[in-house]
Design a protein around this motif. Structure first.
Motif, PDB file in Angstrom:
ATOM      1  N   ILE A  26       0.859  -1.177   0.000  1.00  0.00           N
ATOM      2  CA  ILE A  26       0.000   0.000   0.000  1.00  0.00           C
ATOM      3  C   ILE A  26       0.897   1.229   0.000  1.00  0.00           C
ATOM      4  O   ILE A  26       1.737   1.396   0.881  1.00  0.00           O
ATOM      5  N   THR A  27       0.709   2.091  -0.999  1.00  0.00           N
ATOM      6  CA  THR A  27       1.565   3.275  -1.111  1.00  0.00           C
ATOM      7  C   THR A  27       0.888   4.539  -0.621  1.00  0.00           C
ATOM      8  O   THR A  27       1.570   5.506  -0.265  1.00  0.00           O
ATOM      9  N   ALA A  28      -0.456   4.570  -0.608  1.00  0.00           N
ATOM     10  CA  ALA A  28      -1.135   5.790  -0.169  1.00  0.00           C
ATOM     11  C   ALA A  28      -2.575   5.488   0.214  1.00  0.00           C
ATOM     12  O   ALA A  28      -3.183   4.516  -0.265  1.00  0.00           O
ATOM     13  N   TRP A  29      -3.105   6.346   1.084  1.00  0.00           N
ATOM     14  CA  TRP A  29      -4.491   6.269   1.530  1.00  0.00           C
ATOM     15  C   TRP A  29      -5.163   7.613   1.283  1.00  0.00           C
ATOM     16  O   TRP A  29      -4.564   8.666   1.512  1.00  0.00           O
ATOM     17  N   LYS A  30      -6.430   7.567   0.874  1.00  0.00           N
ATOM     18  CA  LYS A  30      -7.232   8.779   0.797  1.00  0.00           C
ATOM     19  C   LYS A  30      -8.211   8.774   1.958  1.00  0.00           C
ATOM     20  O   LYS A  30      -8.955   7.812   2.155  1.00  0.00           O
ATOM     21  N   ILE A  31      -8.204   9.847   2.747  1.00  0.00           N
ATOM     22  CA  ILE A  31      -8.994   9.888   3.966  1.00  0.00           C
ATOM     23  C   ILE A  31      -9.963  11.062   3.948  1.00  0.00           C
ATOM     24  O   ILE A  31      -9.703  12.094   3.322  1.00  0.00           O
ATOM     25  N   ASN A  32     -11.074  10.887   4.628  1.00  0.00           N
ATOM     26  CA  ASN A  32     -11.979  11.993   4.919  1.00  0.00           C
ATOM     27  C   ASN A  32     -11.525  12.687   6.190  1.00  0.00           C
ATOM     28  O   ASN A  32     -11.330  12.027   7.221  1.00  0.00           O
ATOM     29  N   LEU A  33     -11.356  13.981   6.123  1.00  0.00           N
ATOM     30  CA  LEU A  33     -11.012  14.739   7.323  1.00  0.00           C
ATOM     31  C   LEU A  33     -12.269  15.011   8.143  1.00  0.00           C
ATOM     32  O   LEU A  33     -13.381  15.042   7.607  1.00  0.00           O
ATOM     33  N   LEU A  34     -12.097  15.198   9.430  1.00  0.00           N
ATOM     34  CA  LEU A  34     -13.219  15.303  10.354  1.00  0.00           C
ATOM     35  C   LEU A  34     -13.275  16.686  10.985  1.00  0.00           C
ATOM     36  O   LEU A  34     -12.236  17.284  11.282  1.00  0.00           O
ATOM     37  N   SER A  35     -14.478  17.179  11.218  1.00  0.00           N
ATOM     38  CA  SER A  35     -14.658  18.497  11.810  1.00  0.00           C
ATOM     39  C   SER A  35     -14.650  18.399  13.331  1.00  0.00           C
ATOM     40  O   SER A  35     -15.343  17.561  13.917  1.00  0.00           O
ATOM     41  N   VAL A  36     -13.860  19.246  13.955  1.00  0.00           N
ATOM     42  CA  VAL A  36     -13.793  19.319  15.415  1.00  0.00           C
ATOM     43  C   VAL A  36     -13.963  20.774  15.826  1.00  0.00           C
ATOM     44  O   VAL A  36     -13.717  21.686  15.037  1.00  0.00           O
ATOM     45  N   PRO A  37     -14.392  21.039  17.079  1.00  0.00           N
ATOM     46  CA  PRO A  37     -14.501  22.427  17.538  1.00  0.00           C
ATOM     47  C   PRO A  37     -13.134  23.061  17.704  1.00  0.00           C
ATOM     48  O   PRO A  37     -12.101  22.390  17.697  1.00  0.00           O
ATOM     49  N   GLU A  38     -13.130  24.385  17.864  1.00  0.00           N
ATOM     50  CA  GLU A  38     -11.863  25.100  18.035  1.00  0.00           C
ATOM     51  C   GLU A  38     -11.136  24.666  19.295  1.00  0.00           C
ATOM     52  O   GLU A  38      -9.908  24.721  19.359  1.00  0.00           O
ATOM     53  N   LYS A  39     -11.886  24.223  20.308  1.00  0.00           N
ATOM     54  CA  LYS A  39     -11.281  23.777  21.556  1.00  0.00           C
ATOM     55  C   LYS A  39     -11.837  22.410  21.953  1.00  0.00           C
ATOM     56  O   LYS A  39     -13.027  22.131  21.803  1.00  0.00           O
ATOM     57  N   VAL A  40     -10.956  21.541  22.425  1.00  0.00           N
ATOM     58  CA  VAL A  40     -11.348  20.286  23.066  1.00  0.00           C
ATOM     59  C   VAL A  40     -10.847  20.359  24.506  1.00  0.00           C
ATOM     60  O   VAL A  40     -10.074  21.253  24.866  1.00  0.00           O
ATOM     61  N   THR A  41     -11.315  19.425  25.329  1.00  0.00           N
ATOM     62  CA  THR A  41     -10.923  19.448  26.741  1.00  0.00           C
ATOM     63  C   THR A  41     -10.275  18.128  27.122  1.00  0.00           C
ATOM     64  O   THR A  41     -10.780  17.057  26.756  1.00  0.00           O
ATOM     65  N   VAL A  42      -9.170  18.185  27.860  1.00  0.00           N
ATOM     66  CA  VAL A  42      -8.431  16.991  28.260  1.00  0.00           C
ATOM     67  C   VAL A  42      -8.220  16.996  29.771  1.00  0.00           C
ATOM     68  O   VAL A  42      -8.271  18.046  30.419  1.00  0.00           O
ATOM     69  N   PHE A  43      -8.003  15.804  30.308  1.00  0.00           N
ATOM     70  CA  PHE A  43      -7.562  15.718  31.711  1.00  0.00           C
ATOM     71  C   PHE A  43      -6.827  14.407  31.947  1.00  0.00           C
ATOM     72  O   PHE A  43      -7.047  13.413  31.265  1.00  0.00           O
ATOM     73  N   ASN A  44      -5.938  14.432  32.923  1.00  0.00           N
ATOM     74  CA  ASN A  44      -5.267  13.263  33.479  1.00  0.00           C
ATOM     75  C   ASN A  44      -5.473  13.299  34.987  1.00  0.00           C
ATOM     76  O   ASN A  44      -4.980  14.213  35.655  1.00  0.00           O
ATOM     77  N   VAL A  45      -6.191  12.328  35.509  1.00  0.00           N
ATOM     78  CA  VAL A  45      -6.438  12.261  36.949  1.00  0.00           C
ATOM     79  C   VAL A  45      -5.989  10.898  37.450  1.00  0.00           C
ATOM     80  O   VAL A  45      -6.431   9.870  36.917  1.00  0.00           O
TER      81      VAL A  45
ATOM     82  N   ILE B 264     -14.672  16.171  23.176  1.00  0.00           N
ATOM     83  CA  ILE B 264     -14.718  16.991  21.966  1.00  0.00           C
ATOM     84  C   ILE B 264     -15.705  18.132  22.217  1.00  0.00           C
ATOM     85  O   ILE B 264     -16.855  18.127  21.755  1.00  0.00           O
ATOM     86  N   GLY B 265     -15.242  19.088  23.004  1.00  0.00           N
ATOM     87  CA  GLY B 265     -16.069  20.211  23.407  1.00  0.00           C
ATOM     88  C   GLY B 265     -15.430  20.934  24.570  1.00  0.00           C
ATOM     89  O   GLY B 265     -14.276  20.682  24.945  1.00  0.00           O
TER      90      GLY B 265
END
Length: 534
Positions: A237-256, A311-312
């Motif tokens: 396999i030499t290449a893949w064509k992908i659909n890009l995905l829409s995300v908001p301007e900011k996402v939220t993360v945490f490590n607890v 994702i928000g």
């Protein structure tokens, strides 16, 4: 070169590859002489022999998982080829067939069992390090990604196109696109978007006869197979064509992080019931290990890190957590809003405040390369408290912070896609996936650590999926079974490992293989076999 001459040249290459004799000569001189027959298209600077000054440097540069000699053959390749175009790949296929040498393809080099860079028989590596271009159609929100690009390079390129476009794939930036996509591609956004393979809309593959095929030319059966069934079984396999995905301007993360003294065991029990049913924009992954402690008997405790992406925004996340998982005690101070591309750094343990996203272009892992052994499981019913405590006991038997379990939730979008939609089968009914891993530094310690993880895997058999006990192909494990590299492999032999990776999709993969590669040229210890008997 005029279009007519170029077309005739390509057609001639195709005929030569199609008609080549299979008599095994298997000598270095024969192989090099064969490649020299293609001087009009082959760049000699892309051929590395064992006599080439930087041969070892090129070989080691893409090795990400050291393999102990006591367990695996460490034969080095006779040649490393770093092709710059498809014609050079065609030539390697042709010459490998002609002299009877095994051909392996390497993109990122993260294969857990090293099947892209070791073999028990003489072999040549096609290293796709020069196949890294990424081109975008921003109106269609698609991209063509060459298979030698890393995930980090892909993420970086997307971020330069838009702040609100993304793609769903793994957390390790130095993983190669080629192998990751073809095995499935789990992500911190998979509960909302599914897997990498769910957003691949075209591909280019060079088959055993040297034909360059896109989706239309290869047909839907082969296109289905390479999305989750592993590309190395069917061609290059030499290449893949992908659909890009829409995300908001900011996402939220945490490590607890919580320890046993902070009710970690009870929190894991609760997580098992909500991890796959909580709001699908939220993914909470667990990292579990035994650590040193001065406050517990035996000076050891269990540490569980709850790693999450929403994702928000943070206020929405806190509302969801208070409703669905208040026991974790998440507060606003635990959370950070950031751009999607910054979250890529965050989950790769890179501080986005300290490092530029340019670091994603670095193809060298940030952490030292170690010996390792890894396994995987899928869980369909929550593990009891007694079962979890049995796991903790086994974790305490290893060195602190050398062994780790990763629990990755399913559900959401992944459960909405049928098992037969792509070759990747682990969909509806899966609560979470477990990645069992152990790392060590000294070769002489290999057997001890391998025995430990096999013991853990044996213990887990009572708590995970059955008939078959499932496994994730991108966490390849040769303990599950292997093919014969010389001679045919029976259905019974291959099914020992293949049913775990592919479940009911295995038979369809066999039929695709028989059609596209009937002589089993593209093969390794866990490739779909061409020759089989029930």
């Amino acid at each position: 070169m005029t279009p007519i001459i170029k077309l005739f040249s390509l057609f001639s290459v195709y005929l030569l590859i199609s008609w080549v004799s299979h008599s095994p000569k298997n000598t270095d001189e024969d192989f090099l002489n064969c490649l020299q027959d293609y001087n009009s298209v082959y760049d000699p600077d892309n051929i590395y022999t064992r006599q080439t000054t930087n041969f070892t440097t090129i070989l080691d540069s893409s090795i990400r998982n050291l393999r102990p000699q006591s367990q695996y053959s460490t034969l080095t390749p006779k040649f490393i080829i770093t092709p710059s175009n498809e014609y050079e790949i065609q030539a390697v296929i042709y010459c490998s067939k002609k002299v009877g040498i095994i051909m392996k393809v390497r993109s990122g080099g993260h294969d857990y069992e090293g099947l892209s860079y070791i073999s028990r028989l003489p072999f040549v590596i096609v290293d796709l390090r020069n196949y890294r271009s990424i081109t975008f159609d921003t109106q269609e929100k698609t991209a063509w990604v060459e298979a030698g690009a890393t995930l980090g390079e892909l993420y970086y390129a997307i971020s330069k196109q838009s702040d609100t476009l993304a793609f769903v794939a793994g957390s390790c930036p130095t993983v190669g696109v080629g192998g990751h996509f073809s095995g499935g591609g789990y992500s911190m956004m998979s509960r909302n978007f599914g897997l990498s393979v769910d957003h691949i809309i075209d591909a280019k593959i060079i088959d055993v006869n040297g034909r360059i095929l896109d989706r239309k030319a290869m047909g839907e059966d082969l296109f289905w197979a390479i999305r989750g069934g592993g590309g190395a079984s069917f061609g290059v396999i030499t290449a893949w064509k992908i659909n890009l995905l829409s995300v908001p301007e900011k996402v939220t993360v945490f490590n607890v992080t919580r320890t046993q003294e902070e009710n970690a065991t009870e929190l894991v029990q609760l997580w098992q019931s909500i991890g796959n049913t909580i709001d699908q924009k939220l993914l909470i992954r667990l990292f579990i290990e035994s650590i040193s402690s001065t406050s517990t008997p035996g000076n050891r405790t269990i540490s569980v890190t709850f790693t999450s992406m929403y994702i928000g925004g943070v206020e929405e996340l806190l509302e969801i957590m208070q409703k669905s998982f208040p026991e974790l005690g998440l507060v606003k101070e635990d959370c950070t809003e950031m751009e999607w591309i910054e979250s890529i750094l965050y989950f790769a343990y890179i501080d986005p405040k300290e490092e530029s996203t340019n670091i994603l272009l670095n193809r060298t892992p940030l952490n030292p390369i170690t010996f390792s052994k890894n396994k995987s499981d899928y869980v369909t019913r929550p593990i009891s408290k007694e079962g979890l405590e049995g796991i903790w006991k086994i974790l305490h038997e290893e060195n602190p912070q050398k062994a780790q379990l990763q629990l990755s939730p399913y559900g959401g979008k992944m459960a909405e896609i049928s098992e037969s939609e792509t070759a990747f089968p682990h969909r509806k009914g899966m609560l979470f996936m477990i990645h069992h891993g152990i790392e060590w530094n000294q070769e002489e310690d290999s057997q001890k650590h391998i025995n430990w993880i096999r013991n853990l895997y044996s213990y887990m058999s009572a708590h995970v999926s059955k008939s078959p006990r499932r496994a994730y192909m991108n966490y390849r494990d040769l303990d599950l079974g292997t093919n014969n590299i010389v001679g045919s492999t029976s259905y019974k032999q291959a099914s020992k490992w293949a049913l775990r990776y592919f479940n009911n999709n295995f038979n369809r993969l066999l039929h695709v293989k028989a059609k596209i590669d009937p002589t089993n040229f593209f093969r390794n210890e866990q490739s779909i076999p061409s020759l089989w008997k029930k």
